[in-house]
Motif scaffolding. Structure first.
Motif, PDB file in Angstrom:
ATOM      1  N   ILE A   1       0.986  -1.376  -0.037  1.00  7.95           N
ATOM      2  CA  ILE A   1      -0.185   0.046   0.021  1.00  7.95           C
ATOM      3  C   ILE A   1       0.802   1.156   0.000  1.00  7.95           C
ATOM      4  CG2 ILE A   1      -0.382   0.023   2.572  1.00  7.95           C
ATOM      5  CD1 ILE A   1      -3.325   1.239   0.201  1.00  7.95           C
ATOM      6  N   GLU A   2       2.037   1.194   0.592  1.00  6.16           N
ATOM      7  CA  GLU A   2       2.627   2.391   0.729  1.00  6.16           C
ATOM      8  C   GLU A   2       3.557   2.702  -0.606  1.00  6.16           C
ATOM      9  OE1 GLU A   2       5.974   2.618   3.733  1.00  6.16           O
ATOM     10  OE2 GLU A   2       7.001   1.046   2.797  1.00  6.16           O
ATOM     11  N   SER A   3       3.844   1.638  -1.315  1.00  7.19           N
ATOM     12  CA  SER A   3       4.480   1.880  -2.591  1.00  7.19           C
ATOM     13  C   SER A   3       3.663   2.342  -3.645  1.00  7.19           C
ATOM     14  CB  SER A   3       4.902   0.501  -3.154  1.00  7.19           C
ATOM     15  OG  SER A   3       5.715  -0.209  -2.034  1.00  7.19           O
TER      16      SER A   3
ATOM     17  N   ILE B   1       0.753   4.187  -2.778  1.00  8.42           N
ATOM     18  CA  ILE B   1       0.354   5.603  -2.457  1.00  8.42           C
ATOM     19  C   ILE B   1       1.795   6.516  -3.006  1.00  8.42           C
ATOM     20  CG2 ILE B   1       0.555   7.044  -0.492  1.00  8.42           C
ATOM     21  CD1 ILE B   1      -1.715   5.083   0.707  1.00  8.42           C
ATOM     22  N   GLU B   2       2.864   5.933  -2.951  1.00  6.15           N
ATOM     23  CA  GLU B   2       4.019   6.847  -3.275  1.00  6.15           C
ATOM     24  C   GLU B   2       3.947   6.955  -4.910  1.00  6.15           C
ATOM     25  OE1 GLU B   2       6.354   8.227  -2.228  1.00  6.15           O
ATOM     26  OE2 GLU B   2       7.972   8.621  -3.284  1.00  6.15           O
TER      27      GLU B   2
ATOM     28  N   ARG C   1       1.596   9.672  -5.291  1.00  9.29           N
ATOM     29  CA  ARG C   1       2.032  10.852  -5.029  1.00  9.29           C
ATOM     30  C   ARG C   1       2.692  11.660  -6.173  1.00  9.29           C
ATOM     31  NH1 ARG C   1       6.770  13.173  -3.644  1.00  9.29           N
ATOM     32  NH2 ARG C   1       7.957  11.243  -3.989  1.00  9.29           N
TER      33      ARG C   1
ATOM     34  N   SER D   1      -7.268  11.962  -4.283  1.00 10.74           N
ATOM     35  CA  SER D   1      -6.353  12.709  -3.397  1.00 10.74           C
ATOM     36  C   SER D   1      -5.851  11.661  -2.499  1.00 10.74           C
ATOM     37  CB  SER D   1      -6.946  13.816  -2.804  1.00 10.74           C
ATOM     38  OG  SER D   1      -7.831  13.297  -1.660  1.00 10.74           O
TER      39      SER D   1
ATOM     40  N   LEU E   1      -5.848   7.415   1.673  1.00 14.42           N
ATOM     41  CA  LEU E   1      -5.466   6.889   3.095  1.00 14.42           C
ATOM     42  C   LEU E   1      -6.406   6.711   4.170  1.00 14.42           C
ATOM     43  CD1 LEU E   1      -2.047   9.008   3.313  1.00 14.42           C
ATOM     44  CD2 LEU E   1      -2.306   6.722   3.568  1.00 14.42           C
TER      45      LEU E   1
ATOM     46  N   PRO F   1       8.775  -0.642  -3.791  1.00 16.77           N
ATOM     47  CA  PRO F   1       8.892   0.964  -4.246  1.00 16.77           C
ATOM     48  C   PRO F   1       9.879   1.151  -5.397  1.00 16.77           C
ATOM     49  CG  PRO F   1       9.102   0.475  -1.964  1.00 16.77           C
ATOM     50  CD  PRO F   1       9.130  -0.943  -2.299  1.00 16.77           C
TER      51      PRO F   1
ATOM     52  N   GLU G   1      -5.104  22.332  -4.398  1.00 13.98           N
ATOM     53  CA  GLU G   1      -4.369  21.242  -3.687  1.00 13.98           C
ATOM     54  C   GLU G   1      -2.925  21.596  -3.434  1.00 13.98           C
ATOM     55  OE1 GLU G   1      -5.141  17.445  -3.069  1.00 13.98           O
ATOM     56  OE2 GLU G   1      -7.198  17.958  -2.940  1.00 13.98           O
TER      57      GLU G   1
ATOM     58  N   SER H   1       2.741  17.436  -2.831  1.00  9.44           N
ATOM     59  CA  SER H   1       3.101  16.515  -1.649  1.00  9.44           C
ATOM     60  C   SER H   1       4.306  17.075  -0.826  1.00  9.44           C
ATOM     61  CB  SER H   1       3.400  15.041  -2.450  1.00  9.44           C
ATOM     62  OG  SER H   1       4.617  15.035  -2.685  1.00  9.44           O
TER      63      SER H   1
ATOM     64  N   VAL I   1       6.181   9.358   4.531  1.00 12.64           N
ATOM     65  CA  VAL I   1       6.776   8.647   3.421  1.00 12.64           C
ATOM     66  C   VAL I   1       7.689   7.724   4.289  1.00 12.64           C
ATOM     67  CG1 VAL I   1       7.831   8.281   1.454  1.00 12.64           C
ATOM     68  CG2 VAL I   1       6.498  10.188   1.433  1.00 12.64           C
TER      69      VAL I   1
ATOM     70  N   ILE J   1       9.137   4.954   2.820  1.00 15.14           N
ATOM     71  CA  ILE J   1       9.629   3.821   1.953  1.00 15.14           C
ATOM     72  C   ILE J   1      11.252   3.395   2.216  1.00 15.14           C
ATOM     73  CG2 ILE J   1      10.332   3.745  -0.314  1.00 15.14           C
ATOM     74  CD1 ILE J   1       7.576   4.484  -1.063  1.00 15.14           C
TER      75      ILE J   1
ATOM     76  N   SER K   1      -3.400   4.028   8.810  1.00 17.26           N
ATOM     77  CA  SER K   1      -3.572   3.950   7.206  1.00 17.26           C
ATOM     78  C   SER K   1      -2.954   2.960   6.590  1.00 17.26           C
ATOM     79  CB  SER K   1      -3.398   5.403   6.824  1.00 17.26           C
ATOM     80  OG  SER K   1      -4.275   6.171   7.057  1.00 17.26           O
ATOM     81  N   LEU K   2      -1.512   2.822   6.918  1.00 16.85           N
ATOM     82  CA  LEU K   2      -0.758   1.887   6.055  1.00 16.85           C
ATOM     83  C   LEU K   2      -1.063   0.450   6.700  1.00 16.85           C
ATOM     84  CD1 LEU K   2       2.199   3.960   5.684  1.00 16.85           C
ATOM     85  CD2 LEU K   2       0.465   3.501   4.005  1.00 16.85           C
TER      86      LEU K   2
ATOM     87  N   ILE L   1      -8.702   5.920  13.084  1.00 13.87           N
ATOM     88  CA  ILE L   1      -7.837   7.049  12.491  1.00 13.87           C
ATOM     89  C   ILE L   1      -8.638   8.687  12.977  1.00 13.87           C
ATOM     90  CG2 ILE L   1      -9.352   7.401  10.432  1.00 13.87           C
ATOM     91  CD1 ILE L   1      -6.871   7.631   8.936  1.00 13.87           C
TER      92      ILE L   1
END
Lengths: 693, 498
Positions: free
Chosen positions: A62-64, A66-67, A70, A103, A108, A252, B385, B388, B395, B397, B436-437, B484
């Motif tokens: 999920i984080e990849s 989302i990146e 982004r 968005s 998230l 990623p 908006e 980022s 982040v 990663i 969230s993650l 959350i």
């Protein structure tokens, strides 16, 4: 040169991307990639061992993903849409194609709602274990791709053109072996075909013209997968698939490689950024920051000299793509106050958004400063190839023109037409520019008939109805102390009663100046004024003022000001009884001018006078224009407008070629003294005047 | 527009031609005569054009790099040798390289391919090149379309009814189509007449260098202008549209913007605005002073609106926003070259009214007194908006991202109670991201880190330190705090109320 491009650049697959994330119990397991906490170790002798912290497969994927979003949304705020589908026993749809749901915050929040993958069903449980599979998500993704986006709807509505519905699905899952991966692809194709048949008669849904399925097969680091990579291959004309089999912490990197391909992006590494050390603020070290942007930003430098471009392209350790290294060039002076020759402009985003060097560069740019980037040349020396700058909180890379310019050695504007004229009314035009400086309008004028730009054009039109280019060709605009603020008021669309009063007052004031025989002092003392006698000055002033007001009859109040002028001052073209006598007066004037000899005499006379009083560069006297003007107005739709006979038209044309009327004939009296000022001292400045220019 | 003259010097060009006058010459010689006529035409009508000469056979040779000195090319034409066979693909690679190194990928160029109708034999023939267009696996791709805008004109020194030419015509047309811009194919009506060839080249020069004549207008003020170089039409391709835009003859001022606000947007092309003679107003009765009655008008001393506009823009450091076509805009401003010669420049933007994000819709700009103050914005416009990089997002990663976020919380923890607010703010930010993650390991791990910190606190530490750390650890472990929306709040203690 019309340019027809092959259709394949249009309707790109990256308009619609769906992430299908495996949310089955298997993805709840750890990647076994322990996160180091060096800063916790050995600070005190009483060292307590820490339980290791590691991300789950779900967190990694999920984080990849989302990146990936982004980067896409930083670079393409509109038009590149991404949806998220998580799959366990059902498909969880985290967002739609709707712009408001595109968005990171929206996604998230959705992730937080679905939470971590469910725990595996216990074997002892009597109820049959629910069907956990990524297929639910893939099926939903296919349905989702058939839903049109706002852009597609707009396009369909606008020109009824067929829209090519190309899309991409990125699925992060884990398969047992090649066989099951193959089955997954086949099922996907079957569902895709079924869905297209289903959609066929439906107007609100779009069939899929092509889908690019990217499968990322992932697993913890302590496992070897028996799924092999396969490069993209066409399963049918509808579907192209590819498989990447990688350990979870590598997702990623894989996605950053794929994103470059999917959105035609390139990487630039800005090198040699001087940064203050955290510990030692007095010294600074050089850092590198990597950014992503459209490949088009590089076209100019990479297509140029091959050996130069080879020298700046490198591949970083552990990454699958090339980056172009350009050197930070500490800005000198203000670069923003000049229009650079910029051939391309693209948004950027840092690859490692939260690292200190990235933040440092970002904050530097967001604070309003800009940075030039340099590219070394094999032949020696370097060339400024790019400009990094922020505009309104967004950072852009500008590609500067590095090639030779066809505008080499251009002539200066002073060498061309009008280049030697030195008395342009530049400050006055500067004022006009300031008054017509544009600002953004917050409320969109969608329903308005006229766009603001059109209104500005109209306004410019109004403000330049009468606008002499040079100081020498005007008198009234040089008499600011006498006539301000009338020029700025009279060009307005509407005059308030108050403004009308101010204008009239200025006229009255001029009248009283004239009766007092005050000399008209010009601000920009042109030589013509000096040579002229006071009466002539006033005459010229009145005539030009009349022309000016006459050109600006925008409203009743304007007309009233003009009427006031006509009532206050007697013009050559009118008599005491302005209204009724116009036709007679006109006819008399014309009669006077019919005889060719008279006309010639007059014009000769006028040119003799001019030759002795004016410099050769002077424009014709204003009184001349005024006669032209007086004639013209009886034709126009002014207060004087009247039907004209053929004779009048003919006579008018004849008169158009005429020069100045002898001033003696213009006054009330038929008798005029010749050279009235012969014996006064007023002649003095004439000689001086001749010397000018 | 820079032009490459690409001359075929293969053996077939040496084929003899019997002129009507009885003199014998060669096709190559006719081509050279033609090029000389072409250059002569330019030296009278378009002497600022850059011309280069390249000869080719199976190889190519740059005979003369881009120059305005046409005599240099002429003298080069005198010593051109004969070589082997025609290979157009190789020659086009040469042209591509030559133009890219000199002009980059943004300058529109023209190429005149002068050949004789034979397109080569074998694997390097034009026919073969074109038929293998899409099968260049890994090899050098076919040079067309060029990465820069380019028109191709083919001049064939052959008789129109020669079988060779009839066969190759479609191949030449294919080249032109591939280039993406409308070029042309020329063949002399009569190969045996030198003057016919000369005429052909002169006509070509006329067609190739038509100068742009238009009007620069600001309200009622206007000036006839020439744009140099001549602007070309632009095709804008977006995800959903392809549209070709043409530059209008009327460059109309829509208002003014300060150069600093404009901020170097992307330009399709740049052109010098040269005032062209005196404008003969059709409406002779207009209020402007008519100067044309003086017979010998000296152009330099006749006022021109261009010069006034230039002066005022330069003094104010402003640029004029102009419309250059239908929904197509540009900026006019004062520009100085390295020699500080100042001139009026037109920068043409990408077509469309929304091409500069920070200026907004160019059709939606107005002056300050046209609208109430609350409806006016300022430049630069900001997007709704944030990107980022200005959002302080999370982040993780790279491990360093997570490590520095935790370190930050611990730094605040050691400075409790002064940093209570910051401690909980950072903690909640991290907690929200972890939820969230689905990073539950982090929540329990952080709880343990806090407890460990408690044990390691120095004796001088404020009592709040250990109380708040323990409280935060407990809260992190509570399953109901995995929502959350819930926020971890500081524990109210006597210490911090004091």
């Amino acid at each position: 040169m019309p340019f027809t491009l092959p259709n394949n650049k249009m309707y790109p697959a990256n308009h619609k991307t769906v992430f299908v994330l495996d949310h089955t119990p298997y993805f709840g397991i750890s990647c076994e990639n322990v996160i180091e906490f060096e800063f916790l170790k050995g600070r005190t002798p009483t060292y307590i061992p820490m339980a290791p912290i590691s991300k789950s497969l779900w967190t990694s994927s999920i984080e990849s993903a989302i990146e990936y979003c982004r980067i896409v949304w930083d670079l393409f705020p509109t038009g590149k849409l991404i949806r998220f589908f998580a799959s366990d026993t059902v498909a969880h749809i985290l967002n739609g194609w709707n712009t408001s749901q595109q968005s990171l915050t929206h996604i998230l929040n959705g992730c937080a709602l679905i939470g971590v993958p469910p725990s595996p069903p216990s074997h002892r449980s009597s109820t049959p274990s629910p069907d956990y599979t990524v297929l639910h998500g893939l099926r939903a993704a296919i349905e989702g791709m058939c839903e049109p986006t706002e852009y597609q709807i707009e396009k369909l509505k606008n020109d009824n053109n067929k829209v090519l519905n190309r899309c991409r699905v990125i699925c992060i899952t884990s398969a047992r072996d090649n066989e099951s991966m193959k089955r997954l692809e086949e099922i996907f194709l079957t569902v895709l075909n079924q869905q297209n048949k289903l959609v066929a008669g439906n107007d609100s849904l779009l069939p899929i013209d092509h889908c690019h399925l990217v499968i990322i097969n992932t697993f913890p680091i302590n496992i070897e997968s028996s799924v092999n990579n396969h490069p993209s291959k066409a399963l049918s004309s509808l579907l192209t698939t590819e498989v990447h089999s990688i350990k979870a912490p590598q997702i990623p990197n894989k996605l950053s490689y794929l994103i470059l391909e999917h959105y035609d992006l390139a990487s630039t590494t800005v090198t040699g950024i001087p940064m203050k050390e955290e510990q030692n603020a007095s010294s600074s070290a050089n850092y590198d920051v990597e950014i992503f942007h459209s490949t088009l930003a590089h076209t100019a430098i990479l297509k140029g000299n091959a050996s130069d471009s080879a020298a700046i392209r490198t591949t970083k350790d552990g990454l699958e793509y090339e980056t172009v290294t350009l050197k930070w060039c500490t800005p000198r002076g203000v670069t923003g106050n000049e229009l650079q020759n910029c051939t391309a402009m693209h948004r950027i985003t840092p690859v490692d958004v939260n690292s200190r060097p990235s933040l440092c560069l970002i904050n530097f740019l967001l604070s309003g400063r800009s940075v030039m980037l340099e590219m070394p040349r094999k032949a020696g020396g370097k060339i400024t190839s790019h400009l990094l700058a922020a505009h309104g909180g967004e950072i852009f890379i500008h590609t500067l023109c590095t090639a030779r310019s066809v505008l080499e050695d251009p002539p200066s504007i002073s060498e061309g037409c009008g280049g030697r004229v030195t008395d342009y009314r530049i400050p006055d035009f500067g004022l006009l520019i300031k008054q017509n400086t544009l600002l953004p309008i917050k409320t969109k004028s969608s329903n308005e008939i006229q766009k603001p730009t059109e209104r500005v054009k109209e306004r410019l039109n109004r403000q330049t109805k009468y606008w002499p280019l040079t100081i020498n060709s005007t008198l009234i605009f040089n008499l600011k102390q006498c006539i301000d603020p009338l020029p700025s008021l009279i060009v307005k669309e509407k005059l308030t009663t108050e403004e009308e009063f101010i204008c009239k007052k200025i006229i009255y004031n001029l009248i009283s100046l004239e009766t007092k025989m005050e000399p008209l002092h010009s601000q920009n003392t042109g030589q013509r004024l000096k040579g002229q006698k006071r009466e002539e000055q006033y005459k010229a002033m009145w005539n030009e003022l009349e022309t000016f007001l006459k050109s600006n009859l925008h409203s009743d109040n304007h007309r009233s000001v003009y009427q006031c002028l006509l009532e206050c001052h007697k013009f050559s073209f009118d008599d005491d009884k302005v209204g009724e006598k116009v036709d007679l007066d006109d006819a008399l004037n014309q009669l006077d001018n019919i005889g060719a000899t008279t006309k010639d005499e007059n014009s000769q006379r006028a040119s003799v006078i001019r030759a002795t009083t004016d410099s050769p560069m002077s424009p014709p006297p204003l009184s001349n224009i005024n006669t032209t003007f007086g004639r013209q107005q009886s034709r126009g739709n002014s207060i004087y407008s009247a039907q004209r006979t053929l004779f009048e038209i003919f006579a008018g044309q004849e008169k158009g070629k005429n020069r100045t009327e002898f001033s003696g004939r213009l006054g009330d009296s038929l008798v005029t003294k010749l050279y009235p000022n012969l014996k006064t001292d007023d002649r003095g400045p004439r000689d001086g005047a001749m010397e000018v220019e | 527009m820079p032009t490459v003259i690409l001359l075929d010097v293969s053996l077939s060009m040496t084929r003899p031609v019997q002129l009507l006058e009885g003199i014998e010459t060669t096709r190559k010689q006719l081509a050279i005569t033609g090029i000389n006529a072409f250059l002569d035409h330019l030296s009278i009508h378009s002497k600022l054009e850059f011309i280069a000469l390249m000869a080719f056979s199976s190889l190519y040779e740059e005979k003369c790099s881009f120059t305005r000195d046409y005599n240099a090319i002429k003298s080069e034409l005198k010593n051109i040798d004969d070589y082997d066979k025609t290979c157009i693909e190789t020659a086009l690679h040469g042209v591509n390289h030559m133009i890219l190194t000199e002009w980059g990928n943004n300058t529109a160029c023209q190429i005149i391919l002068i050949t004789d109708g034979s397109t080569g034999i074998g694997s390097k023939s034009l026919k073969e090149s074109l038929s293998t267009l899409n099968q260049r696996n890994g090899g050098l791709p076919f040079p067309l379309p060029f990465p820069f805008p380019a028109k191709i004109h083919v001049v064939c020194i052959s008789a129109a009814n020669e079988p060779n030419f009839i066969k190759s015509k479609s191949l030449y047309q294919r080249l032109i189509d591939l280039s993406g811009y409308d070029g042309s194919i020329h063949v002399p009506d009569n190969l045996q007449s030198e003057s016919n060839i000369v005429n052909l080249f002169q006509k070509l020069a006329e067609e190739m260098y038509t100068s742009f004549k238009g009007v620069l207008k600001c309200g009622n003020l206007e000036s006839k202008i020439i744009l140099s170089p001549t602007p070309v039409a632009y095709t804008k391709v977006t995800d959903f549209n392809t549209q070709t835009y043409n530059v209008s003859n009327l460059i109309d001022v829509c208002g003014f913007i300060s150069v600093a606000d404009i901020g170097s947007p992307m330009a399709v092309s740049r052109h010098l605005i040269l005032p062209a003679g005196i404008l003969q107003k059709p409406d002779a009765s207009s209020n402007e002073i008519d100067l044309t009655d003086e017979n010998s008008v000296d152009e330099g001393s006749t006022p021109s609106f261009c010069v006034l506009l230039h002066g005022a823009l330069k003094v104010e450091n402003m640029a004029a926003l102009v419309s250059v076509g239908d929904n197509w805009f540009g900026f006019v401003y004062s520009w100085a070259d390295s020699k500080k010669k100042s001139n009026l420049m037109l920068t043409i933007l990408t077509p469309g009214s929304d091409v500069i994000p920070w200026l907004g819709d160019l059709n939606e700009l107005g002056t300050a007194d046209m609208f109430p103050a609350d409806q006016l914005g300022t430049f630069p416009l900001r997007p709704n908006e944030k990107r980022s990089y200005s959002q302080n997002g999370v982040v993780w990663i790279r491990q360093a991202g997570l490590q520095s976020d935790i370190q930050k919380i611990l730094r605040h923890a050691r400075k409790l109670p002064e940093k209570t607010q910051q401690f909980y703010k950072e903690l909640n930010r991290l907690r929200k991201a972890a939820i969230s993650l689905g990073f539950q390991d982090l929540l329990s791990g952080l709880a343990r880190i806090f407890e460990r910190e408690c044990l390691q606190l120095p004796e001088t530490a404020h009592p709040d330190c250990s109380v708040q750390l323990q409280h935060a650890a407990d809260m992190l472990r509570k399953p109901q705090n995995r929502d959350i929306k819930s926020m971890l709040m500081p524990l109210q203690t006597n210490y911090n109320s004091a």
